[in-house]
Structures are given as structure tokens and as C-alpha cells.
Design a protein around this motif. Structure first.
Motif, PDB file in Angstrom:
ATOM      1  N   ALA A 131       0.826  -1.206   0.000  1.00  0.00           N
ATOM      2  CA  ALA A 131       0.000   0.000   0.000  1.00  0.00           C
ATOM      3  C   ALA A 131       0.858   1.252   0.000  1.00  0.00           C
ATOM      4  O   ALA A 131       0.554   2.234  -0.681  1.00  0.00           O
ATOM      5  N   GLY A 132       1.941   1.239   0.783  1.00  0.00           N
ATOM      6  CA  GLY A 132       2.846   2.376   0.791  1.00  0.00           C
ATOM      7  C   GLY A 132       3.539   2.569  -0.538  1.00  0.00           C
ATOM      8  O   GLY A 132       3.692   3.690  -1.038  1.00  0.00           O
ATOM      9  N   LEU A 133       3.941   1.457  -1.132  1.00  0.00           N
ATOM     10  CA  LEU A 133       4.549   1.511  -2.456  1.00  0.00           C
ATOM     11  C   LEU A 133       3.577   2.074  -3.479  1.00  0.00           C
ATOM     12  O   LEU A 133       3.936   2.900  -4.335  1.00  0.00           O
ATOM     13  N   ASN A 134       2.343   1.639  -3.395  1.00  0.00           N
ATOM     14  CA  ASN A 134       1.311   2.133  -4.307  1.00  0.00           C
ATOM     15  C   ASN A 134       1.121   3.646  -4.152  1.00  0.00           C
ATOM     16  O   ASN A 134       0.932   4.372  -5.129  1.00  0.00           O
ATOM     17  N   ALA A 135       1.203   4.130  -2.915  1.00  0.00           N
ATOM     18  CA  ALA A 135       1.067   5.562  -2.670  1.00  0.00           C
ATOM     19  C   ALA A 135       2.200   6.335  -3.345  1.00  0.00           C
ATOM     20  O   ALA A 135       1.969   7.383  -3.963  1.00  0.00           O
ATOM     21  N   CYS A 136       3.417   5.826  -3.226  1.00  0.00           N
ATOM     22  CA  CYS A 136       4.554   6.514  -3.849  1.00  0.00           C
ATOM     23  C   CYS A 136       4.468   6.465  -5.371  1.00  0.00           C
ATOM     24  O   CYS A 136       4.800   7.429  -6.062  1.00  0.00           O
ATOM     25  N   MET A 137       4.012   5.331  -5.904  1.00  0.00           N
ATOM     26  CA  MET A 137       3.844   5.239  -7.352  1.00  0.00           C
ATOM     27  C   MET A 137       2.841   6.270  -7.852  1.00  0.00           C
ATOM     28  O   MET A 137       3.062   6.939  -8.868  1.00  0.00           O
ATOM     29  N   ASP A 138       1.735   6.381  -7.143  1.00  0.00           N
ATOM     30  CA  ASP A 138       0.732   7.375  -7.537  1.00  0.00           C
ATOM     31  C   ASP A 138       1.294   8.787  -7.495  1.00  0.00           C
ATOM     32  O   ASP A 138       1.005   9.631  -8.361  1.00  0.00           O
ATOM     33  N   ARG A 139       2.089   9.057  -6.477  1.00  0.00           N
ATOM     34  CA  ARG A 139       2.670  10.399  -6.324  1.00  0.00           C
ATOM     35  C   ARG A 139       3.644  10.707  -7.451  1.00  0.00           C
ATOM     36  O   ARG A 139       3.623  11.809  -8.024  1.00  0.00           O
TER      37      ARG A 139
END
Length: 574
Positions: A131-139
Motif C-alpha cells: 500500500a505504501g509503495l502504491n502511494a509513492c507510485m501514484d505520487r
């Protein structure tokens, strides 16, 4: 870049900002894989994750959906963390400080909890990491789309690509879960109807004894109980169908043939109701009976309707405005709970309405039918007796004031209110019409002190052949309450009052028919009810209430010695 991404992501579960806070979704309620206990520990293969995904609940509950929505709302209201210096539990000397600084200030992801803490030492799961990785990818995608791609280094993108490949299974599962959650939310919003039944249990036990000259040689400590099982069913989420099962062995406190009864006039076996602990203390010999069958539903925003097909009284459908009105946790005695004027007995079915006139005023009214006799209560709204009441209530902060009126007709029960002297019941003179008036007041002066009480008057008219007549019955109470005495949830109480007393009759024939001796037209004396108790809340579900009740001149006859009753009530509510 890969090293600091792994370090910072592994050191935190603060998945705020543009990411997902999994701990506030349905994922928090399922079994998760074994946690990584070190930030730089080796990650398990994605094959292990597929097995873990099988343990996830296929459909999130409505409570989980609500929790997620509330979490999103609360996150939106919190000021965004834009600098590591804003995180209260991160220091420049921390080993992952530089990596964290880059994530927060350069990319704006993994930014911390709403309370501006990072909690970098707690463990995380691979799903949380994903989930954290997904957040950074989105950013990063946002930065690229905004034309600021020069801020993203090539090596960072390569490291991000490798991480995306490593966590492909988790990211796919996460996105699928979010999609399923959104679909489930939409379905639940369209299909709100759900029949839900909740079970509530209440057990009250009494250990009591009486002291004084009136106790006599037959006096023994008495043990009694009342057990209730409430089945509350809702069809719309706003209505309630209550089915109550009850078993009890409670009775009037028996302390001798003459206790509580005038030594002249009525039979000595007729014990006074002044010794009742509960209004519903008639023993069922421990047999299970249906005590209540009630359906309550709203009509618009201001109106609530009650329909009862079993025992009912006004206190069930309107606010009695006394500090001790709860039978399980209020005062031990029946009299100190609610003004007896409210309780002409025998009601078996009825309809009542609550109407909120304004934020400060409420008007409640109802009609209740009476059974044919105490031993054969044949139901019917219009077949036998009835009572109709109206109650106007004024609210202002911690102050409440009520004006109550009840009109009743009973061919069997007179105006018996399960309290006061025997003569005050107006029994034996044929059918009786009653008009009852009550004024109640309650004022919580401080958080630890409350004063309340009432004055009640019943005007009765007997219609029997040769025994027609009028009578007045008065009662009052002054209540001092001490909420949270000793600790939160406790309650101390002091009561001083006069149980229903016959203060006058219109003729001798009528007075004689209701049990008064020749030449006597009212109760002989004035007896007082003095009570003190202390409810100690052991847990949220269990309380113990020791109390003392002092009756001066029982049955309002000073020829009866004073009586003191000691009681210990234990209440279990689940």
C-alpha cells in the motif's frame, strides 16, 4: 534509491497522504501474514502472499465500509505533513532519517499519521508495504503528469520498477480489494434493508431483611430475583420490535401478619405495597412469561409511535423525569423510582405517541386498555377498563420539567398504583374513575449533584351502588442524586417522600367500603418513606447496590411500628 525506499517503507505503517490507511479498512479484521520485525529484513516471495490472500474476507462488512469512509473524512481534515521536522517522533539521528526526508519532502508520500507521528518502529505486513509503495507510485505519476519529471531521477524509476515487479501480486490484490470495497459500498447503500435482532439480558437479585418491632418472629432474610431476556428486532434500522421474556419470584416483603397493615379494618393478610422493590414484582413462580411485546417506529422527523400488545404503562413511552427511574440501576424501592400516579395497574395493550414540538418541548400521549381481572387479563383496548394520558415536557440544558395527566376507568383495580396505603387503592366500592395529576422536576446542578422530585394527586370517584363517593390521594418525593460518586458510573441517592395517602372521602359509606373503620374518613396518620442507597459499578455490566429503607407509620397508621428494611441488589446487564 531502492535501499532508502525499502528502509523507510519498512520502518513505518503510516500510510497517509495519497495512500491507503489499511488499518482502518476491512483488512484490519482479517488474518495477516507473519510480520517483518526488522526494517531491512529479507522479503518473502510473492508465492507466500497468494496463500495469505485466500484468508482475506471476500466481502467487507458495513461497519468496515463506514470506518473507511470516516477515516477518509478525518484524514481530509488534518493539515498535510510537508516536512520531516513536523513529525514529533522522528529525530535527525535516526538511521532512516535521510531516506524519510526524501520521501516526505521530495515526493510527498509516506507522510505520517494525522497526529504528526511516524511510528517508525512498529512492524508491517507485505500488504501494508504494498500500500505504501502504491502511494509513492501514484505520487510519482502525478509529478510526471504535472510536467515535473525532472524531479524524478532515472535510478529512482528503475528502483521503483523493480519494487513494482516484486510486489505485483500484492498490488493487484490491493487494487482488487479496493474495487470490491467500492462495489460493496454501492450495493449496501442501495440495499439498506436488513432484519437484525439483538439480544439483551438483565438479571436483578435482591437480598433483603426487615428490622424493628413490626418484623415479628416470622422475619427471615429474603432472596429474590427477576430475569429478563429482550429480543430487539429492527426492520429498517430506525424501528424496533421488542419481545421480552421474564421470570421472577419477587413479592411484597413479608415480615409478619400485621406488618404494613392497619391493625383494624382490612384483613391482616393484605400486606402493604410500601415494601415493594419493583412495580412488576408480582411473582410468576419462576415461570417464563411474555412480559412485553412492543413495536416502535418513527413517522417523519418529530413523531414516534409505540404499539403494545402486552403490559404497558406511561413510563415505558415517555420520560418520567426522575433521577432514579431505572428499575435495574436506580433506587431499590418501587416508590422512589417514579411517581405512583403514573401506574394505574391492569394495563394490557395500548398505543402511544412521542411528538417533539421543538428542541425544548415534547408532548407525549397514549391510550391503554385494561384486562378483565388480575387473574384473567383478557386483552382488548375497549373491552374493559382503560387509561389515557398526556405529558408535556420542557427541556433546557440540565433542567427538565414535566406536567402529567392521566384519566382512568377500572371495574376491578380502582386506582391501585402498587404503592401507598391499602385504603388509597380505592378497592371495594365498585368501578372507579380516576383523574391523576403529576408535576415532576429534575435539575442537574453540577456534574456530581442532581435534585429532583414530584408531587402527585389522584382524584377518584367510585360508581358502586350505595357506595358512590369521591376521594383524594396525595403523594410526593424529594430526590437527591450524586452521579459518579467515588468513580465514574457510580450513583448515590437519598429520597424523602410520602407514599400515596388517602387524605379525604366524601361520605361514610364510601369510606367503609374501601376498608376504613367506622368514623374514619381518611388514613389515620402520615407515614414517610426515607431511603438511602449507593450503586457501585463493578464493571460496565455488573453493579452492586446496598440500600436502607425506613418506613415511619406503615400503611399511614402510627399504631404500626416503624420498619427498617436493608437490601443488597446485584444487577447484571448484558
Amino acid at each position: 534509491m531502492k535501499k532508502f525506499l525499502l528502509s523507510a517503507l519498512g520502518a513505518s505503517v503510516a500510510l497517509m497522504g495519497s495512500g491507503l490507511l489499511l488499518e482502518q479498512t476491512a483488512l484490519a479484521d482479517v488474518k495477516l501474514p507473519e510480520r517483518t520485525t526488522r526494517p531491512n529484513a529479507a522479503l518473502k516471495s510473492s508465492a507466500a502472499v497468494s496463500q495469505t490472500a485466500k484468508s482475506l474476507s471476500p466481502e467487507p462488512s458495513l461497519e468496515a465500509v463506514t470506518a473507511l469512509q470516516e477515516a477518509d473524512a478525518s484524514i481530509a481534515e488534518v493539515d498535510q505533513v510537508t516536512s520531516v521536522s513536523q513529525l514529533t517522533d522522528v529525530k535527525p539521528t535516526d538511521w532512516a532519517f535521510q531516506a524519510l526526508q526524501s520521501l516526505v519532502e521530495r515526493y510527498g508520500c509516506i507522510v505520517g499519521y494525522p497526529d504528526k507521528t511516524y511510528r517508525g518502529n512498529r512492524a508491517l505486513t507485505r500488504y501494508e508495504f504494498a500500500a505504501g509503495l502504491n502511494a509513492c507510485m501514484d505520487r510519482i505519476n502525478e509529478l510526471i503528469a504535472a510536467g515535473t519529471a525532472d524531479l524524478v531521477k532515472k535510478e529512482d524509476l528503475l528502483a521503483l520498477q523493480k519494487l513494482q515487479e516484486e510486489f505485483a501480486a500484492e498490488l493487484a490484490t490491493l487494487r482488487g480489494r479496493v474495487g470490491a470495497l467500492e462495489a460493496r459500498t454501492a450495493t449496501l447503500e442501495k440495499q439498506q434493508f436488513s432484519t437484525t435482532t439483538k439480544v439483551g439480558t438483565e438479571l436483578i437479585t435482591y437480598l433483603a431483611d426487615a428490622f424493628g418491632d413490626s418484623a415479628g418472629p416470622r422475619n427471615n432474610a429474603a432472596i429474590g430475583y427477576r430475569l429478563r431476556l429482550d429480543l430487539d428486532t429492527s426492520f429498517t434500522g430506525k424501528d424496533r420490535l421488542r419481545t421480552r421474556l421474564q421470570a421472577t419470584n419477587l413479592r411484597k416483603f413479608d415480615v409478619g401478619d400485621v406488618f404494613g397493615v392497619s391493625p383494624v379494618g382490612r384483613a391482616t393478610s393484605d400486606l402493604s405495597d410500601e415494601t415493594r422493590f419493583l412495580a412488576t414484582s408480582t411473582s410468576s413462580n419462576s415461570n417464563v412469561t411474555i412480559n412485553r411485546l412492543q413495536y416502535r417506529f418513527p413517522v417523519g422527523e418529530k413523531l414516534t409511535v409505540f404499539v403494545d400488545a402486552n403490559t404497558i404503562d406511561p413510563s415505558i413511552v415517555t420520560d418520567p423525569i426522575t433521577p432514579f427511574n431505572d428499575q435495574a440501576t436506580g433506587s431499590p424501592s418501587n416508590f422512589a423510582q417514579i411517581d405512583p400516579v403514573w401506574f394505574p395497574i391492569g394495563n394490557q395493550a395500548g398505543v402511544a405517541v412521542n411528538y417533539a414540538i421543538s428542541p425544548n418541548f415534547q408532548f407525549d400521549f397514549g391510550y391503554q386498555g385494561e384486562g378483565d381481572s388480575p387473574n384473567n387479563p383478557q386483552l382488548g383496548l375497549f373491552k374493559a377498563g382503560y387509561s389515557a394520558f398526556a405529558h408535556l415536557i420542557f427541556y433546557s440544558g440540565t433542567f427538565k420539567l414535566g406536567f402529567f395527566y392521566i384519566n382512568s376507568y377500572s371495574p376491578q383495580f380502582g386506582v391501585d398504583t402498587l404503592a401507598g396505603s391499602n385504603a388509597a387503592k380505592i378497592l371495594g366500592a365498585g368501578p372507579v374513575i380516576g383523574n391523576g395529576y403529576s408535576v415532576q422536576l429534575d435539575y442537574r446542578i453540577t456534574s456530581w449533584f442532581e435534585i429532583g422530585g414530584w408531587v402527585g394527586l389522584t382524584q377518584a370517584r367510585a360508581l358502586g351502588s350505595g357506595t358512590k363517593g369521591d376521594a383524594d390521594i396525595w403523594n410526593f418525593s424529594i430526590d437527591l442524586a450524586f452521579p459518579d460518586l467515588g468513580k465514574k458510573g457510580n450513583l448515590g441517592g437519598i429520597v424523602f417522600g410520602m407514599q400515596p395517602r388517602l387524605t379525604g372521602t366524601s361520605n361514610a359509606a364510601f369510606a367503609s367500603a374501601i376498608g376504613l373503620p367506622a368514623g374514619q374518613r381518611e388514613d389515620r396518620s402520615t407515614g414517610y418513606h426515607i431511603e438511602a442507597f449507593y450503586r457501585y459499578q463493578l464493571t460496565d455490566n455488573i453493579s452492586i447496590t446496598p440500600g436502607v429503607i425506613w418506613l415511619t407509620a406503615p400503611n399511614h397508621d402510627d399504631r404500626n411500628p416503624d420498619a427498617v428494611i436493608g437490601v443488597i441488589r446485584t444487577t447484571f446487564v448484558f
